[in-house]
Design a protein around this motif. Structure first.
Motif, PDB file in Angstrom:
ATOM      1  N   PHE A 176       0.809  -1.214   0.000  1.00  0.00           N
ATOM      2  CA  PHE A 176       0.000   0.000   0.000  1.00  0.00           C
ATOM      3  C   PHE A 176       0.848   1.273   0.000  1.00  0.00           C
ATOM      4  CE2 PHE A 176      -2.527  -3.294   2.220  1.00  0.00           C
ATOM      5  CZ  PHE A 176      -3.555  -3.406   1.305  1.00  0.00           C
ATOM      6  N   ASN A 177       2.160   1.126  -0.147  1.00  0.00           N
ATOM      7  CA  ASN A 177       3.025   2.304  -0.176  1.00  0.00           C
ATOM      8  C   ASN A 177       2.649   3.229  -1.334  1.00  0.00           C
ATOM      9  OD1 ASN A 177       4.502   1.375   1.995  1.00  0.00           O
ATOM     10  ND2 ASN A 177       6.347   0.895   0.826  1.00  0.00           N
ATOM     11  N   ASN A 178       2.434   4.496  -1.017  1.00  0.00           N
ATOM     12  CA  ASN A 178       2.332   5.521  -2.055  1.00  0.00           C
ATOM     13  C   ASN A 178       3.730   6.033  -2.340  1.00  0.00           C
ATOM     14  OD1 ASN A 178      -0.464   5.414  -2.271  1.00  0.00           O
ATOM     15  ND2 ASN A 178      -0.814   7.097  -0.847  1.00  0.00           N
ATOM     16  N   GLN A 179       4.043   6.242  -3.620  1.00  0.00           N
ATOM     17  CA  GLN A 179       5.406   6.662  -3.927  1.00  0.00           C
ATOM     18  C   GLN A 179       5.505   7.349  -5.275  1.00  0.00           C
ATOM     19  OE1 GLN A 179       7.645   2.999  -3.911  1.00  0.00           O
ATOM     20  NE2 GLN A 179       7.032   2.451  -5.973  1.00  0.00           N
ATOM     21  N   ILE A 180       6.589   8.103  -5.407  1.00  0.00           N
ATOM     22  CA  ILE A 180       6.978   8.710  -6.682  1.00  0.00           C
ATOM     23  C   ILE A 180       8.413   8.289  -6.944  1.00  0.00           C
ATOM     24  CG2 ILE A 180       7.485  10.871  -7.892  1.00  0.00           C
ATOM     25  CD1 ILE A 180       5.194  12.151  -6.311  1.00  0.00           C
ATOM     26  N   ILE A 181       8.683   7.848  -8.186  1.00  0.00           N
ATOM     27  CA  ILE A 181      10.041   7.488  -8.583  1.00  0.00           C
ATOM     28  C   ILE A 181      10.484   8.411  -9.713  1.00  0.00           C
ATOM     29  CG2 ILE A 181      11.552   5.697  -9.491  1.00  0.00           C
ATOM     30  CD1 ILE A 181       9.796   3.616  -8.230  1.00  0.00           C
ATOM     31  N   VAL A 182      11.702   8.952  -9.564  1.00  0.00           N
ATOM     32  CA  VAL A 182      12.272   9.872 -10.552  1.00  0.00           C
ATOM     33  C   VAL A 182      13.550   9.259 -11.123  1.00  0.00           C
ATOM     34  CG1 VAL A 182      13.282  12.161 -10.913  1.00  0.00           C
ATOM     35  CG2 VAL A 182      11.301  11.901  -9.392  1.00  0.00           C
ATOM     36  N   TYR A 183      13.658   9.295 -12.449  1.00  0.00           N
ATOM     37  CA  TYR A 183      14.838   8.797 -13.162  1.00  0.00           C
ATOM     38  C   TYR A 183      15.800   9.955 -13.389  1.00  0.00           C
ATOM     39  CZ  TYR A 183      17.608   6.863 -17.053  1.00  0.00           C
ATOM     40  OH  TYR A 183      18.630   6.451 -17.876  1.00  0.00           O
ATOM     41  N   HIS A 184      17.078   9.772 -13.009  1.00  0.00           N
ATOM     42  CA  HIS A 184      18.085  10.835 -13.096  1.00  0.00           C
ATOM     43  C   HIS A 184      18.938  10.733 -14.361  1.00  0.00           C
ATOM     44  CE1 HIS A 184      17.874  10.638  -8.429  1.00  0.00           C
ATOM     45  NE2 HIS A 184      17.012  11.528  -8.890  1.00  0.00           N
ATOM     46  N   PRO A 185      19.611  11.823 -14.737  1.00  0.00           N
ATOM     47  CA  PRO A 185      20.426  11.825 -15.969  1.00  0.00           C
ATOM     48  C   PRO A 185      21.553  10.798 -15.982  1.00  0.00           C
ATOM     49  CG  PRO A 185      19.992  14.078 -15.267  1.00  0.00           C
ATOM     50  CD  PRO A 185      19.493  13.191 -14.163  1.00  0.00           C
ATOM     51  N   ASP A 186      22.067  10.394 -14.810  1.00  0.00           N
ATOM     52  CA  ASP A 186      23.167   9.432 -14.780  1.00  0.00           C
ATOM     53  C   ASP A 186      22.692   7.982 -14.717  1.00  0.00           C
ATOM     54  OD1 ASP A 186      22.258   9.312 -12.196  1.00  0.00           O
ATOM     55  OD2 ASP A 186      24.244   9.399 -11.262  1.00  0.00           O
ATOM     56  N   GLY A 187      21.368   7.774 -14.847  1.00  0.00           N
ATOM     57  CA  GLY A 187      20.847   6.417 -14.858  1.00  0.00           C
ATOM     58  C   GLY A 187      20.379   5.897 -13.516  1.00  0.00           C
ATOM     59  N   THR A 188      20.556   6.686 -12.458  1.00  0.00           N
ATOM     60  CA  THR A 188      20.065   6.293 -11.142  1.00  0.00           C
ATOM     61  C   THR A 188      18.612   6.736 -10.975  1.00  0.00           C
ATOM     62  OG1 THR A 188      20.855   8.349 -10.111  1.00  0.00           O
ATOM     63  CG2 THR A 188      22.364   6.451 -10.114  1.00  0.00           C
ATOM     64  N   PHE A 189      18.006   6.288  -9.876  1.00  0.00           N
ATOM     65  CA  PHE A 189      16.627   6.626  -9.554  1.00  0.00           C
ATOM     66  C   PHE A 189      16.544   7.138  -8.115  1.00  0.00           C
ATOM     67  CE2 PHE A 189      16.548   3.299 -12.714  1.00  0.00           C
ATOM     68  CZ  PHE A 189      15.493   3.609 -13.553  1.00  0.00           C
ATOM     69  N   ALA A 190      15.505   7.909  -7.841  1.00  0.00           N
ATOM     70  CA  ALA A 190      15.182   8.303  -6.469  1.00  0.00           C
ATOM     71  C   ALA A 190      13.737   7.926  -6.193  1.00  0.00           C
ATOM     72  CB  ALA A 190      15.374   9.802  -6.259  1.00  0.00           C
ATOM     73  N   GLU A 191      13.490   7.394  -5.003  1.00  0.00           N
ATOM     74  CA  GLU A 191      12.120   7.100  -4.600  1.00  0.00           C
ATOM     75  C   GLU A 191      11.742   7.965  -3.403  1.00  0.00           C
ATOM     76  OE1 GLU A 191      11.455   3.111  -3.267  1.00  0.00           O
ATOM     77  OE2 GLU A 191      13.051   3.185  -1.759  1.00  0.00           O
ATOM     78  N   TYR A 192      10.500   8.442  -3.424  1.00  0.00           N
ATOM     79  CA  TYR A 192       9.920   9.251  -2.351  1.00  0.00           C
ATOM     80  C   TYR A 192       8.671   8.489  -1.904  1.00  0.00           C
ATOM     81  CZ  TYR A 192      12.762  12.842  -4.728  1.00  0.00           C
ATOM     82  OH  TYR A 192      13.783  13.545  -5.331  1.00  0.00           O
ATOM     83  N   VAL A 193       8.678   7.953  -0.684  1.00  0.00           N
ATOM     84  CA  VAL A 193       7.683   6.949  -0.302  1.00  0.00           C
ATOM     85  C   VAL A 193       6.865   7.386   0.911  1.00  0.00           C
ATOM     86  CG1 VAL A 193       7.350   4.487   0.197  1.00  0.00           C
ATOM     87  CG2 VAL A 193       9.318   5.227  -1.158  1.00  0.00           C
TER      88      VAL A 193
END
Length: 268
Positions: A176-193
């Motif tokens: 049930f986690n709500n989250q946003i995932i962002v893809y970065h220019p260097d190929g990494t990701f960030a999640e905000y949960v």
């Protein structure tokens, strides 16, 4: 003239997160070309496993391919009949996930804190925390529900989930986690949960700049209280490799790895 029996059993299964990806085969005389469409807003890794009889697979079997974002009909491989006097058949299954699974080197990027200037929050669980961060470089900021969440780095939004409202302290509530995932220019990701229900300010495919408000913090999913969970990671096919990262603190002139139980002020 020989008659050739070709049986194509396209019995495929998909496993993974990148569901807006499609594989298909097209026949060209005595060979089959296997293509992929990727409708995701980031590259996608696809591991293809063939079961082939009397057919050669260009480049070998059980390979992982990387398909660029928003690309159609990307040629992955070809299958060619080995002996045209005999019947031939093949089937395949494939596994997908976001990103380039072969990615190793990434930027030594210094990230912004994920909240507004002049605000101060405590890291309630740090890297390798005992509650839910074992073997993970992830951070939990103790944060009141409704606090504006700001991007730590520029990128492209590839996933938004904010429809959930259920919360509990057991791991079963992770679904049930709500989250946003962002893809970065260097190929990494960030999640905000654990973001608040229906609070997302962005949608899948949006480009975001560093310091942009994307949602409000909440207490949704696997959670023991209001907080924001973040991590930076490289996505592999079957796992995430989280990354230990530094953040600008104070007036922004210095950066450090954040430590559990410490409070941090954003003055920039």
């Amino acid at each position: 003239m020989w008659r050739i029996l070709i049986i194509v059993l396209v019995l495929f299964t998909t496993i993974g997160t990148a569901q807006e990806t499609r594989l298909y085969a097209e026949q060209d005389e005595f060979e089959f070309k296997v293509y992929a469409d990727n409708s995701e807003f980031c590259p996608v890794s696809i591991k293809v496993d063939f079961d082939a009889i009397n057919m050669g697979i260009e480049g070998g079997n059980h390979k992982t391919y990387v398909v660029p974002a928003r690309e159609e009909k990307v040629l992955l491989t070809k299958l060619t009949i080995t002996d045209r006097k005999k019947a031939a058949k093949f089937n395949y299954s494939y596994t997908t996930n976001y990103g380039d699974s072969n990615l190793n080197n990434t930027d030594e990027y210094i990230y912004d804190l994920p909240f507004r200037k002049s605000q101060k929050f405590k890291v309630m669980q740090g890297y390798n925390g005992t509650f839910s961060h074992a073997d993970k470089y992830a951070l939990d900021f103790e944060m009141p529900i409704g606090t504006e969440i700001m991007t730590m780095r520029e990128g492209i939004v590839i996933e938004v989930i904010d429809q959930n409202s259920k919360t509990c302290p057991e791991k079963e509530c992770v679904e049930f986690n709500n989250q946003i995932i962002v893809y970065h220019p260097d190929g990494t990701f960030a999640e905000y949960v654990h973001i608040k229900q229906n609070s997302s300010k962005v949608k899948k495919g949006d480009s975001v700049v560093k310091g942009q408000v994307i949602a409000e913090s909440g207490n949704v999913g696997w959670s023991t209280g209001p907080h924001l969970h973040i991590s930076i990671f490289k996505q592999k096919l079957a796992e995430r490799n989280t990354i230990r990262t530094k953040f600008k603190i104070g007036d922004g002139s210095s950066a450090e790895y954040l430590i559990e139980k410490n409070e941090y002020t954003k003055g920039y």
